[in-house]
Design an enzyme around this catalytic site. Structure first.
Site, PDB file in Angstrom:
ATOM      1  N   PRO A 124     -81.357 -40.181 -43.338  1.00  0.00           N
ATOM      2  CA  PRO A 124     -80.797 -40.238 -44.697  1.00  0.00           C
ATOM      3  C   PRO A 124     -80.887 -38.946 -45.526  1.00  0.00           C
ATOM      4  O   PRO A 124     -81.606 -38.879 -46.508  1.00  0.00           O
ATOM      5  CB  PRO A 124     -81.604 -41.361 -45.333  1.00  0.00           C
ATOM      6  CG  PRO A 124     -82.936 -41.267 -44.653  1.00  0.00           C
ATOM      7  CD  PRO A 124     -82.645 -40.878 -43.232  1.00  0.00           C
ATOM      8  N   CYS A 125     -80.101 -37.938 -45.120  1.00  0.00           N
ATOM      9  CA  CYS A 125     -80.124 -36.685 -45.877  1.00  0.00           C
ATOM     10  C   CYS A 125     -79.609 -36.879 -47.309  1.00  0.00           C
ATOM     11  O   CYS A 125     -79.871 -36.055 -48.173  1.00  0.00           O
ATOM     12  CB  CYS A 125     -79.360 -35.584 -45.148  1.00  0.00           C
ATOM     13  SG  CYS A 125     -77.697 -36.033 -44.632  1.00  0.00           S
ATOM     14  N   HIS A 126     -78.914 -37.999 -47.563  1.00  0.00           N
ATOM     15  CA  HIS A 126     -78.472 -38.275 -48.940  1.00  0.00           C
ATOM     16  C   HIS A 126     -79.661 -38.525 -49.864  1.00  0.00           C
ATOM     17  O   HIS A 126     -79.518 -38.474 -51.081  1.00  0.00           O
ATOM     18  CB  HIS A 126     -77.493 -39.458 -48.979  1.00  0.00           C
ATOM     19  CG  HIS A 126     -78.043 -40.737 -48.442  1.00  0.00           C
ATOM     20  ND1 HIS A 126     -78.045 -41.031 -47.084  1.00  0.00           N
ATOM     21  CD2 HIS A 126     -78.608 -41.809 -49.051  1.00  0.00           C
ATOM     22  CE1 HIS A 126     -78.592 -42.224 -46.902  1.00  0.00           C
ATOM     23  NE2 HIS A 126     -78.939 -42.716 -48.071  1.00  0.00           N
TER      24      HIS A 126
END
Length: 180
Positions: free
Chosen positions: A144-146
């Site tokens: 989850p780089c968001h």
């Protein structure tokens, strides 16, 4: 060539547009945003080059069934858990270290600063390098780089575009749902 031979892929619809998912025998290896035809061609070319295998379109693939099911549940808001078997072969070194920490250490509905994430992998001061690792993430949404944001509250960058990052953070309850 990895020992898993074939790379199977399919494009699935999602709330943030079409996603190209690719998997090897080890697990999910790639998630590509905005998988329009021209994006697909480029992504498949990169997979072919980097994995040394010809990607095979396989919408009914058993390898992709679970990732497709889990992503659908995630976008429906009925599941916060995307834990899937992952193939990390498209990333290495510092980037892989940072992405693995992100995958295991930053749960749904939370965010972390670039600098804090750098500190967690023993490289305080490497916030910019963490940004580079996020930009090269082969498994966005699942890894989850968001959830990585600027320490001053800014969203930071995002390979899928800031609107997509906002949508994902709103889905997870971190940001208010947009009004339109």
């Amino acid at each position: 060539m990895n020992s898993n031979g074939v790379v199977e892929w399919a494009v699935v619809g999602s709330d943030i547009g079409p996603l190209l998912l690719a998997a090897t025998g080890t697990g999910l290896v790639s998630v590509v945003f905005h998988a329009r035809p021209e994006v697909r061609v480029k992504a498949l070319g990169q997979l072919r080059t980097r994995l040394g295998a010809e990607p095979v379109e396989s919408p009914g693939s058993a390898r992709l069934a679970e990732p497709i099911r889990r992503l659908a549940a995630y976008f429906a808001g009925s599941s916060q858990e995307l834990s899937l078997d992952l193939d990390w072969s498209l990333t290495s070194g510092f980037n892989r270290q940072v992405l693995r920490e992100l995958a295991t250490g930053v749960p749904y509905g939370t965010v972390v600063g670039y600098g804090e994430l750098a500190g967690r992998v023993g490289r305080p001061g490497a916030a910019q390098a963490v940004g580079v690792a996020m930009a090269s993430n082969p498994l966005p949404v699942v890894v989850p780089c968001h959830r990585v944001v600027e320490s001053d509250g800014g969203l930071g960058g995002f390979g899928g575009g800031l609107d997509t990052k906002r949508q994902l953070l709103a889905l997870e309850g971190v940001l208010p749902q947009p009004l339109f």
